[in-house]
Design an enzyme around this catalytic site. Structure first.
Site, PDB file in Angstrom:
ATOM      1  N   ARG A  62       3.716 -13.360  -3.700  1.00 17.77           N
ATOM      2  CA  ARG A  62       2.323 -12.948  -3.675  1.00 17.77           C
ATOM      3  C   ARG A  62       1.982 -11.948  -4.771  1.00 17.77           C
ATOM      4  O   ARG A  62       0.989 -12.077  -5.467  1.00 17.77           O
ATOM      5  CB  ARG A  62       1.983 -12.346  -2.301  1.00 17.77           C
ATOM      6  CG  ARG A  62       1.802 -13.356  -1.183  1.00 17.77           C
ATOM      7  CD  ARG A  62       3.025 -14.151  -0.800  1.00 17.77           C
ATOM      8  NE  ARG A  62       4.119 -13.286  -0.327  1.00 17.77           N
ATOM      9  CZ  ARG A  62       5.386 -13.667  -0.242  1.00 17.77           C
ATOM     10  NH1 ARG A  62       5.769 -14.884  -0.635  1.00 17.77           N
ATOM     11  NH2 ARG A  62       6.324 -12.837   0.208  1.00 17.77           N
ATOM     12  N   CYS A  89       2.419 -10.406   6.623  1.00 18.41           N
ATOM     13  CA  CYS A  89       2.595 -10.084   5.194  1.00 18.41           C
ATOM     14  C   CYS A  89       1.267  -9.537   4.703  1.00 18.41           C
ATOM     15  O   CYS A  89       0.249 -10.235   4.763  1.00 18.41           O
ATOM     16  CB  CYS A  89       2.980 -11.317   4.391  1.00 18.41           C
ATOM     17  SG  CYS A  89       2.956 -11.047   2.590  1.00 18.41           S
ATOM     18  N   THR A 114       0.340  -8.517   1.526  1.00 19.35           N
ATOM     19  CA  THR A 114      -0.114  -8.995   0.227  1.00 19.35           C
ATOM     20  C   THR A 114      -0.717 -10.390   0.314  1.00 19.35           C
ATOM     21  O   THR A 114      -1.637 -10.723  -0.438  1.00 19.35           O
ATOM     22  CB  THR A 114       1.055  -8.983  -0.786  1.00 19.35           C
ATOM     23  OG1 THR A 114       1.777  -7.757  -0.656  1.00 19.35           O
ATOM     24  CG2 THR A 114       0.541  -9.085  -2.207  1.00 19.35           C
ATOM     25  N   CYS A 120       3.342  -2.583   3.885  1.00 19.36           N
ATOM     26  CA  CYS A 120       4.062  -3.803   3.532  1.00 19.36           C
ATOM     27  C   CYS A 120       4.997  -4.047   4.696  1.00 19.36           C
ATOM     28  O   CYS A 120       5.606  -3.095   5.201  1.00 19.36           O
ATOM     29  CB  CYS A 120       4.849  -3.647   2.236  1.00 19.36           C
ATOM     30  SG  CYS A 120       6.065  -4.956   1.972  1.00 19.36           S
TER      31      CYS A 120
END
Length: 237
Positions: free
Chosen positions: A55, A89, A91, A200
């Protein structure tokens, strides 16, 4: 004591970004659900696609966009019977936001939920640790602005330490991830006494291995888990 009962909605989880983060999401989901038997847990459909293009690389224009695969996999989860979607996730949501409204089922937005969790913990703001891609995308800044919340960003050198901790988790090097995270967070706390937003989904594992106080962390995995549970269970009066 408040009682809860599952409402029959099925959760679709798109994992693999990375594998340890998705596994931790499922572990926390099982641990936090108000369930005493197998049957009281929600039905979960999961696709663990570790071949989805990176990503952050795509955000910086240096690699293939993951958007087509992300959309196809989420559509697949809906076809499997998922009523609610979750993607552990952060991103990936840079790309998901472009087609989120086209999905046939609602998606629990990890970034917005993490911002809201941080605001509940400390209305005065939080440090944001993330991938370079998430930081550059401005997504957390966008949702923080939406909810009138203040984010504090580490400097470039500190951001690189966060990225290194993420890579250590992806490589299964949790002790190294914990050591890097501890050094980074203590440096941030020296500059400002604020909670740390692990924005993250690898970083909560690094934070857990650091020995730092858990009550000072706003975990993006934990925020997503709590939001999903809120949609999968109803309060029994």
């Amino acid at each position: 004591m408040t009682k809860y009962k599952k409402n029959g909605k099925k959760l679709g989880v798109l994992g693999g970004m990375g594998p340890a983060a998705a596994a931790e999401f499922l572990r926390q989901l099982a641990a936090r659900c108000p369930a005493a038997t197998d049957q009281e847990h929600p039905v979960v459909y999961m696709i663990g696609d570790c071949e989805i293009p990176d990503r952050s690389t795509a955000i910086f224009g240096k690699g293939e966009s993951p958007a087509p695969v992300l959309q196809a996999r989420l559509q697949q989860l809906c076809a499997m019977g998922a009523d609610i979607l979750a993607v552990p996730c952060n991103t990936a949501h840079y790309f998901i936001d472009d087609f989120r409204d086209d999905l046939p089922r609602p998606l629990v937005h990890i970034i917005e939920e993490t911002v809201l969790a941080a605001r509940r913990l400390n209305p005065d703001g939080a440090w944001m640790l993330s991938t370079h891609g998430t930081r550059a995308s401005g997504l957390y800044q966008k949702y923080a602005d939406k909810h009138g919340y203040t984010l504090y960003l580490p400097n470039d050198e500190q951001a690189e330490k966060a990225q290194q901790a993420i890579l250590h988790v992806k490589a299964g090097e949790l002790a190294l991830a914990g050591a890097v995270t501890k050094e980074l967070v203590e440096e941030l706390w020296h500059a400002g006494d604020l909670p740390v937003m692990t924005a993250c989904t690898e970083l909560p594992l690094g934070y857990a291995a650091s020995g730092l106080p858990l009550e000072r962390e706003v975990s993006s995995i934990g925020a997503l888990v709590d939001a999903c549970i809120g949609l999968l269970y109803d309060e029994v009066k």
